[in-house]
Design an enzyme around this catalytic site. Structure first.
Site, mmCIF file in Angstrom:
data_model
loop_
_atom_site.group_PDB
_atom_site.id
_atom_site.type_symbol
_atom_site.label_atom_id
_atom_site.label_comp_id
_atom_site.label_asym_id
_atom_site.label_seq_id
_atom_site.Cartn_x
_atom_site.Cartn_y
_atom_site.Cartn_z
ATOM 1 C CE1 TYR A 135 -3.293 -2.726 0.057
ATOM 2 C CE2 TYR A 135 -4.259 -1.682 1.973
ATOM 3 C CZ TYR A 135 -4.310 -2.633 0.974
ATOM 4 O OH TYR A 135 -5.389 -3.485 0.909
ATOM 5 C CE LYS A 190 0.426 -17.539 -1.746
ATOM 6 N NZ LYS A 190 -0.565 -18.620 -1.631
ATOM 7 C CG ASP A 222 -3.178 -19.854 0.121
ATOM 8 O OD1 ASP A 222 -2.494 -19.805 1.162
ATOM 9 O OD2 ASP A 222 -2.797 -20.472 -0.898
ATOM 10 C CG ASP A 246 -7.875 -3.632 3.351
ATOM 11 O OD1 ASP A 246 -8.959 -3.566 3.931
ATOM 12 O OD2 ASP A 246 -7.567 -2.921 2.361
ATOM 13 C CG ASP A 250 -13.710 -5.813 4.452
ATOM 14 O OD1 ASP A 250 -13.328 -5.027 5.348
ATOM 15 O OD2 ASP A 250 -14.341 -5.445 3.443
HETATM 16 C C1 LIG Z 1 -9.651 2.708 1.748
HETATM 17 C C2 LIG Z 1 -8.493 1.858 2.136
HETATM 18 C C3 LIG Z 1 -7.291 2.757 2.090
HETATM 19 C C4 LIG Z 1 -8.532 1.278 3.488
HETATM 20 C C5 LIG Z 1 -9.309 0.062 3.805
HETATM 21 O O1 LIG Z 1 -9.924 -0.631 3.034
HETATM 22 C C6 LIG Z 1 -9.254 -0.303 5.208
HETATM 23 O O2 LIG Z 1 -8.541 0.319 5.974
HETATM 24 O O3 LIG Z 1 -9.914 -1.276 5.594
HETATM 25 MG MG LIG Z 2 -10.677 -2.460 4.120
#
Ligand SMILES: CC(C)CC(=O)C(=O)O
Ligand SMILES: [Mg+2]
Ligand SMILES: NC(=O)C1=CN([C@@H]2O[C@H](COP(=O)(O)OP(=O)(O)OC[C@H]3O[C@@H](n4cnc5c(N)ncnc54)[C@H](O)[C@@H]3O)[C@@H](O)[C@H]2O)C=CC1
Length: 356
Positions: A135, A190, A222, A246, A250
């Site tokens: 990133y 990984k 994975d 990240d 989610d």
């Molecule tokens: C918008 C991204 C820079 C950040 C993201 O997806 C996150 O921090 O979960």
């Molecule tokens: Mg995110």
């Protein structure tokens, strides 16, 4: 104590309003100052992270952040895109340690897409390195390829990199956190493919020597993605890089019932922190008054705990959230038969009412 309040875009504005409502109801003496960030700041000042906003963040004890972004900015030059605001705050404030606790409240066991027995009692902590990895790595860009499969073709590239000190400090954060929990760290990498993540694995293994009381396991990303839905309760603390963290956080949010339930704290080495839900600005539901504000309200609780030395107030908020869930109140993302559907503001009001 000063809190910078940065609502941002989309549902960021709606959910931060509810967290501020809850903070104001605590009767604690802190100053809150708001500023524009993301697309809203771009519209007003031509930049997603204006100096005034960055300076306010730097001068505050803590930052309460909503979310930034909207599809309508996707064609802007990258430095002007709303997401650069949150990346810039993380970088300028050195917020390298991102805590994303995935806790499944008993009342929401039925809201998850997983079988109840898999997630009942779930309490895992994802620790995501937040200021390095692909990133932030340079160089990056677009160019004409001089080699590879299609020399002469247009191509794009990013750089994945981590230095030893960057890995050491996040590994220590993870081992320290595990010491206060179930004493197990899963380091996700990984290493079978990427040099950066073989290095990550080696450095985490070195740091582990300082923490013989904590168990360390290594897992490829994975497999980790698969194990998170197969047997999530087998994890305690998960430590990983910026991009894998990240994505996995989610995924983990759905173990809690909804991404609208997953708070986060991003800390630097001096204890200053930025607190935001793990989700984004949700343009698909923005302005409808239906976003779940609980991740942001729970982020405010983390802020009280980690940056403002107000543990009792943090616990009051967490207990109030559990109480409204026990009362059966649900925003649409966590709604199921037999519960009461409420909007964003009603949920915030209910949390205020439930504060003891
Ligand atoms: C918008 C991204 C820079 C950040 C993201 O997806 C996150 O921090 O979960
Ligand atoms: Mg995110
Ligand atoms: N830290 C930040 O500011 C972040 C910003 N973004 C930005 O947000 C924008 C939208 O990105 P998406 O990929 O759609 O991710 P998102 O997290 O905003 O939304 C994904 C899905 O989850 C739902 N959702 C998210 N938060 C919710 C809540 N509190 N209550 C109920 N439902 C909720 C949305 O409606 C959508 O269906 C993009 O511009 C993206 O770059 C994305 C992630 C983090």
């Amino acid at each position: 104590m000063k809190i910078a309040v940065l609502p941002g875009d989309g549902i960021g504005i709606e959910i931060v309003a509810e967290a501020v409502k809850v903070l104001n109801a605590l009767d604690l003496s802190f100053e809150m100052e708001s500023a524009l960030v993301g697309g809203a700041a771009y519209e007003a000042h031509g930049h997603p992270l204006p100096d005034a906003t960055l300076n306010l963040a730097k001068a505050s004890d803590a930052i309460l952040f909503g979310a930034v972004g909207d599809w309508k900015y996707d064609k802007l030059d990258r430095p002007l895109r709303p997401e650069q605001a949150i990346l810039g705050l993380r970088k300028h404030l050195g917020l390298f340690a991102n805590f994303r606790p995935a806790i499944c409240y008993e009342q929401l066991v039925g809201a998850s897409s997983l079988k109840p027995e898999l997630i009942s009692g779930l309490d895992i902590l994802i620790i995501r390195e937040l200021t390095g990895d692909i990133y932030f790595g340079q160089p990056r860009g677009r160019r004409v390829a001089t080699d590879g499969h299609f020399p002469g073709a247009e191509e794009a590239f990013d750089t994945m990199r981590y230095s030893r000190p960057e890995i050491e400090r996040i590994a220590r954060v993870a081992f320290e956190a595990a010491r206060k929990r179930n004493k197990k760290v899963t380091s996700v990498d990984k290493a079978n493919v990427l040099e950066t993540f073989q290095f990550w694995k080696d450095v985490v293994t070195d740091v582990h020597k300082e923490y013989p009381d904590v168990a360390l396991e290594h897992m490829y990303v994975d497999n980790a993605a698969m194990q998170l839905v197969k047997a999530p309760k087998a994890f305690d603390v998960v430590v990983t890089g910026n991009m894998f963290g990240d994505i996995l956080s989610d995924e983990a949010s759905m173990l809690t019932g909804s991404i609208g339930m997953l708070p986060s704290a991003s800390l630097n080495s001096s204890g200053q922190g930025l607190y935001e839900p793990s989700h984004g600005s949700a343009p698909d539901i923005a302005g409808k008054g239906i976003a779940n504000p609980l991740a942001t309200i729970l982020s405010a609780a983390m802020m009280l705990r980690f940056s403002l030395n107000q543990e009792a107030a943090a616990q009051r908020i967490e207990a109030a959230v559990q109480k409204v869930l026990a009362q059966g109140l649900r925003t649409p993302d966590i709604h199921s038969e037999g519960t009461t559907k409420v909007g964003t503001a009603e949920m915030g009001d209910a949390v205020v009412k439930a504060l003891k």
